[in-house]
Design an enzyme around this catalytic site. Structure first.
Site: not given
Ligand code: GLA
Length: 378
Positions: A31-33, A118, A120-122, A124, A169
């Site tokens: 995550e956040h990498t 909302g 966190g499953l992307s 968008s 994502d």
């Molecule tokens: C969101 C961002 C991704 C990623 C994650 C964290 O989903 O869109 O690019 O940075 O947060 O891992």
């Protein structure tokens, strides 16, 4: 969903179009990498956005969102950007395709989805990838390669939605493959598919259904912290940073930036450790890494929240193998790797305890790792 979209399209535009879909994603670890040039380990899921599209012979895009019951019409020049946030995703994809020399002409579209918003499953990224894939097929003879399609979605976020996200994502949504997680090296873009069917375990998401809308773009701020530390180390990204290097600049960076970087350095290694462990069938190590990620995201990266920390605590109490907050943070889901014989107790306990404390049950989301962007059969 397909039939509903088809009926609505026919009713609204009096014609038929071609149907495309693209998926939301989970991320087992990493995550956040992505924006730090590190590794991620996502997979596309059986929750998706679907759109029917037909060329309309004008220079306008006419779009109807079934889920929002909202209609919008816009042109394809930069100054035609719509006000509505949801429509900007589609406008952005059109513009980013055009900026790359691709063709986009007027079209009609109806779309709908079942990716929880909302959480966190992307959702968008699913929307962007669905349209990027469709415009490539309809107007560009599929000449734009798949990485560029993912980047079209990412640039849409940067340039039209104000989120300075990484590539994870959109990559997952475009490249997803049934039953496989994908390890992506976000610097070289090399990727590898890992078959994922953990015998005797279940992967389940618990949606806290809270989304802390924070002011001042905390996501972008996390990225800025990482960039500041990388610059201090003379690196382009934190990809090559080590704990020793970080210790050397400790008194030259703020405590906050230091902790952000410390998390990223640990996290990029954890992705590799988890991939190795999976190959050995060592789910205990996978789970331990997931808990470490949670702790790092909560204490060092500070993107968790009370509700998600609570769900994580309950997972530990119930003997869940691995559990952590998933995605960008500030609300949304935990992802949990749980032994089959502990599953029922975990779900029941989490529902009861969370409800008692926060007044509503978390939503249980079971996911199947599925294919990414594709054209549907009519
Ligand atoms: C969101 C961002 C991704 C990623 C994650 C964290 O989903 O869109 O690019 O940075 O947060 O891992």
């Amino acid at each position: 969903m397909k039939e509903k979209i088809k009926n609505q399209f026919k009713q609204r535009f009096g014609t038929d179009g071609v149907i495309y879909s693209s998926a939301g994603r989970i991320n087992l670890i990493g995550e956040h990498t992505d924006y730090n040039g590190g590794f991620v380990f996502p997979g596309a899921i059986d929750k998706y956005i679907m759109a029917e599209i037909n060329i309309n012979g004008t220079d306008k895009v006419r779009v109807y969102s079934m889920d929002m019951d909202a209609y919008c019409e816009f042109g394809l020049n930069e100054e035609d950007a719509p006000q509505e946030q949801w429509a900007r995703y589609i406008f952005g994809v059109c513009r980013e395709t055009i900026k790359r020399g691709g063709v986009v002409k007027g079209f009609d579209t109806v779309f709908a989805g079942n990716v929880p918003l909302g959480a966190g499953l992307s959702s968008s990224a699913a929307l962007e990838s669905c349209f990027a894939f469709a415009l490539n097929d309809i107007f560009n003879e599929n000449k734009i390669d798949k990485f560029e399609l993912a980047k079209i979605g990412q640039s849409t976020e940067h340039n039209y939605c104000g989120v300075n996200c990484g590539i994870m994502d959109q990559f997952a949504s475009v490249f997803g493959k049934k039953d496989c997680l994908m390890r992506l090296d976000c610097r070289s873009l090399e990727h590898e598919y890992f078959p994922f069917h953990p015998e005797g375990y279940k992967l389940v998401l618990l949606n806290s259904k809270v989304k802390h809308e924070l002011v001042d773009s905390p996501y972008n701020k996390r990225r800025e912290s990482c960039e500041r530390v990388a610059a201090k180390l003379g690196l382009e990204t934190l990809r090559d940073a080590t704990y020793t290097m970080l210790a050397d600049v400790r008194d030259q960076v703020s405590d906050e930036d230091y902790r952000r970087a410390r998390f990223v350095i640990g996290e990029k290694q954890r992705v590799l450790d988890v991939c190795d462990a999976l190959e050995r069938g060592d789910y205990e190590t996978v789970g331990r890494c997931m808990y470490e990620t949670h702790d790092g995201l909560s204490r060092d990266y500070e993107v968790s929240c009370e509700e998600l920390d609570y769900l994580n605590d309950v997972a530990r109490e119930c003997g869940v193998t691995g559990s952590r907050i998933m995605g960008g943070g500030f609300g949304g889901c935990t992802i949990n790797l749980v032994k089959e014989d502990r599953y029922d107790n975990f779900i029941a306990t989490a529902k009861e305890k969370f409800n008692k404390k926060y007044g509503h049950e978390p939503e249980v989301i079971n996911v199947i790792i599925s294919d990414g962007a594709h054209k549907e059969e009519n």
